[in-house]
Design a protein around this motif. Structure first.
Motif, short mmCIF file in Angstrom:
data_model
loop_
_atom_site.label_atom_id
_atom_site.label_comp_id
_atom_site.label_asym_id
_atom_site.label_seq_id
_atom_site.Cartn_x
_atom_site.Cartn_y
_atom_site.Cartn_z
N ARG A 1 -50.16 8.73 19.76
CA ARG A 1 -49.94 9.85 18.86
C ARG A 1 -49.60 9.34 17.46
NH1 ARG A 1 -45.57 13.49 17.94
NH2 ARG A 1 -44.23 12.24 19.28
N ILE A 2 -48.80 8.28 17.40
CA ILE A 2 -48.48 7.67 16.10
C ILE A 2 -49.76 7.13 15.46
CG2 ILE A 2 -47.34 5.67 15.05
CD1 ILE A 2 -45.05 6.12 17.08
N HIS A 3 -50.56 6.42 16.24
CA HIS A 3 -51.82 5.87 15.73
C HIS A 3 -52.70 6.97 15.14
CE1 HIS A 3 -56.05 4.63 16.13
NE2 HIS A 3 -55.63 3.40 15.94
N ASP A 4 -52.85 8.04 15.87
CA ASP A 4 -53.74 9.12 15.44
C ASP A 4 -53.23 9.82 14.18
OD1 ASP A 4 -55.23 8.47 17.64
OD2 ASP A 4 -54.55 10.16 18.87
N ALA A 5 -51.91 9.86 14.02
CA ALA A 5 -51.34 10.49 12.82
C ALA A 5 -51.45 9.58 11.60
CB ALA A 5 -49.87 10.85 13.07
N ARG B 1 -48.28 -2.28 13.19
CA ARG B 1 -49.44 -2.74 13.98
C ARG B 1 -50.65 -1.86 13.72
NH1 ARG B 1 -45.17 -3.05 18.32
NH2 ARG B 1 -44.45 -5.22 18.22
N VAL B 2 -50.43 -0.59 13.46
CA VAL B 2 -51.55 0.31 13.15
C VAL B 2 -52.14 -0.06 11.79
CG1 VAL B 2 -52.29 2.70 12.84
CG2 VAL B 2 -50.53 2.15 14.54
N PHE B 3 -51.30 -0.33 10.81
CA PHE B 3 -51.79 -0.71 9.48
C PHE B 3 -52.60 -2.01 9.56
CE2 PHE B 3 -48.72 2.40 8.19
CZ PHE B 3 -49.15 2.85 6.96
N ASP C 1 -51.55 -3.32 1.84
CA ASP C 1 -50.64 -3.01 0.73
C ASP C 1 -49.41 -2.29 1.29
OD1 ASP C 1 -51.67 -4.15 -1.56
OD2 ASP C 1 -53.04 -2.48 -1.95
N VAL C 2 -48.63 -3.03 2.06
CA VAL C 2 -47.49 -2.47 2.79
C VAL C 2 -46.24 -3.28 2.48
CG1 VAL C 2 -46.55 -1.89 5.06
CG2 VAL C 2 -49.02 -1.69 4.64
#
Length: 593
Positions: A139-143, A191-193, A200-201
């Motif tokens: 759910r985090i990934h999809d958001a 990990r998603v980024f 650029d994080v």
């Protein structure tokens, strides 16, 4: 050469924030946050300009909703028209739609992994199977993916900013209210980024508790290293407070991490006007980074040292007061009659000797030291460049207190190298760290002493501190600063601890005035921690270890807390302080001034 002792910046990738580059190849950037209402374009432009004029490299503004996020874009346009190109950051809580809007019009968007996807923290215990937990991660990934796409399209950087006070109930249920939980909260997002190849994080791990903040940053660096990630770090102690306490608390936490080469941008969070934060942060950056290229410090880390969560060095107890598990002592270079305040040092130094007011003990150098087994105690001054053979002379001596002094412009590095050697040799005399500053400027003294002595205390290497400032105009204040450093490191409580936020556009009342009023009513309660928080976003969480809390609920309306529990809601601001006092009295925690 070991980086525990020798200063060198941690290597990171570059991140572009509206033309200002962050990372180890660039200077450490200083930033602040407006406390204006983001709907007030004129006031927000003016305050952003003041922060930039003070030397702030980056300015952050709150964006509660889409309208406020879009307003930051308008504020940026007006600033550019005025010739001010300071990058603007949108601060988002609870509202992904606001983050999407901000990504299209600002230079960086700060999202909080604790409340970007998960609901607001309710301190509920939740239970997940491994499969259910994986579904939450999906759910985090999809958001995140659509948000990342917008940031990529508009060349907008992202700060993943974890606050100890706003971990989600999901993280809390699996990891507890811990630094480890903070790390997992940000790593889930990071990990998603990385999977999406968006780099650029910037990462921040903040807490009002300095010990938790330092541990969380160290742990997230270790976690990133383990996965070959090298993103820049934003450092700050959130809700640091007002005046000398806020400055010293920030210097202890940020200074400790910067001395280890961590940190690429910092904010000193004060319950004062935002532009006031900038020169304090600049001094901290100048002081720590100015030690680059210092003479090499030789040393070896003692076996078993835990760099993530250092434990206090084992030492003997001398005079039933110094060392062992006793609270660290305070030594002052003045006579007893020079100190008129409530906070008094444990030992005074004058005419070459220390005294506790009843007995006097000469101070001798290690070169002149001859052990006297019959003496009640001997104070021996040892420079940090002492040889192993010299230090070995102190092994097994039960009536010796070491007064340790630096031998390098890198104060913390040289002293820690010596103390690691003492542990390795089995020298367990208690150690009082003595550091002398020539400063007459108050902020410079607070910053330097907080960074140096705070680092040694947080790393477990001091049974006492001796802060010397012979040219400073008040030895009373020097003693108070020493006690403030010990309290910031959570090693000795000497006064009421006020946990107060720096104020932002979400604040529901005049924070600076209110903090002063709450202090006036409760500052004699030295056994308590009291939170004064502008809003409910981080308030109940960041002050979760406070005994009582005063939190903005709505405009000029206050909620009062006992620990984590809200006791009274929507108290009119004019009645809130008397009701807070009544709450403290009702719970038996009040004492008369």
């Amino acid at each position: 050469m070991n980086n525990i002792f020798n200063y060198r910046r941690r290597a990171t990738v570059d991140v572009n924030v509206g033309g200002v580059m962050l990372g180890s190849s660039h200077e450490v950037r200083v930033q602040s946050m407006t406390n204006t209402n983001t709907d007030d374009i004129e006031a927000s432009v003016a305050q952003s300009q003041r922060i930039a004029d003070a030397g702030g490299d980056i300015v952050r503004l709150t964006a509660q909703g889409v309208k406020e996020a879009e307003n930051i874009g308008r504020i940026r346009t007006v600033l550019r028209e005025h010739g001010c190109d300071v990058p603007l950051v949108a601060d988002i809580h609870f509202n992904p739609k606001a983050a999407f809007a901000a990504a299209a019009v600002t230079d960086k968007v700060r999202i909080n992994p604790g409340n970007f996807v998960d609901p607001a923290r309710q301190f509920k215990s939740l239970s997940y199977t491994d499969e259910e937990y994986q579904a939450e991660l999906q759910r985090i990934h999809d958001a995140l993916v659509p948000f990342i796409d917008i940031c990529r399209e508009h060349h907008t950087a992202v700060r993943l900013g974890v606050n100890h006070g706003s971990l989600s109930d999901r993280i809390m249920s699996r990891y507890g209210n811990t630094a480890a939980g903070m790390v997992e909260s940000v790593m889930e997002f990071l990990r998603v980024f990385v999977e999406q190849k968006f780099f650029d994080v910037v990462i921040s791990m903040k807490a009002s508790n300095v010990v938790v903040m330092v541990e969380a940053v160290r742990r997230v660096v270790a976690a990133m290293d383990a996965e070959d990630m090298h993103f820049p770090l934003h450092l700050g102690v959130t809700e640091a407070g007002f005046g000398e306490d806020g400055r010293i608390k920030s210097a202890v936490g940020i200074g400790c991490l910067m001395s280890e080469g961590l940190g690429d941008t910092i904010r000193v969070s004060l319950s004062e006007d935002p532009e006031v934060e900038v020169p304090v942060a600049q001094k901290l950056v100048q002081y720590i980074t100015g030690r680059a290229g210092h003479d090499v410090i030789e040393g070896e880390v003692y076996e078993g040292y835990d760099a993530l969560t250092p434990q206090r060095r084992r030492s003997l107890t001398v005079l039933d007061k110094i060392g062992g598990r006793k609270v660290p002592v305070v030594v002052a270079s003045c006579a007893p009659e020079d100190i008129a305040g409530k906070l008094k040092p444990d030992y005074y130094f004058a005419d070459g000797a220390l005294t506790d007011g009843t007995k006097t003990y000469p101070l001798v150098s290690l070169a002149d030291f001859v052990h006297d087994a019959a003496a009640s105690v001997q104070f021996v001054q040892v420079a940090a460049d002492a040889s192993k053979e010299q230090l070995q002379m102190l092994k097994g001596l039960e009536n010796v207190v070491v007064i340790a002094t630096a031998a390098n412009m890198n104060v913390t590095g040289s002293l820690q190298a010596m103390l690691h050697t003492m542990v390795s040799l089995g020298v367990d005399c208690p150690v009082v760290v003595r550091v002398n500053y020539a400063d007459t400027d108050t902020e410079w003294l607070q910053v330097k002493a907080g960074a140096d002595l705070g680092t040694l205390l947080l790393n477990g290497f001091a049974d006492g501190i001796w802060l010397e400032a012979p040219h400073y105009d008040s030895q009373q204040k020097v003693v108070e600063y020493a006690f403030a450093i010990l309290q910031a490191a959570r090693l000795r409580t000497s006064k009421t601890e006020f946990i107060s936020c720096p104020s932002c556009g979400r604040t529901m009342f005049d924070l600076q005035t209110t903090v002063q009023q709450v202090k006036a009513a409760t500052s004699h309660l030295t056994h308590l921690k009291i939170g004064v928080m502008g809003c409910v976003v981080n308030g109940p969480g960041e002050m979760a270890d406070a005994d009582y809390g005063y939190v903005g609920a709505a405009r000029h309306s206050i909620s009062l807390y006992k620990g984590k529990e809200c006791i009274e809601r929507n108290v009119p601001e004019t009645e809130a302080i008397p009701r807070l006092v009544a709450l403290i009295k009702a719970n038996g925690d009040w004492v008369e001034p």
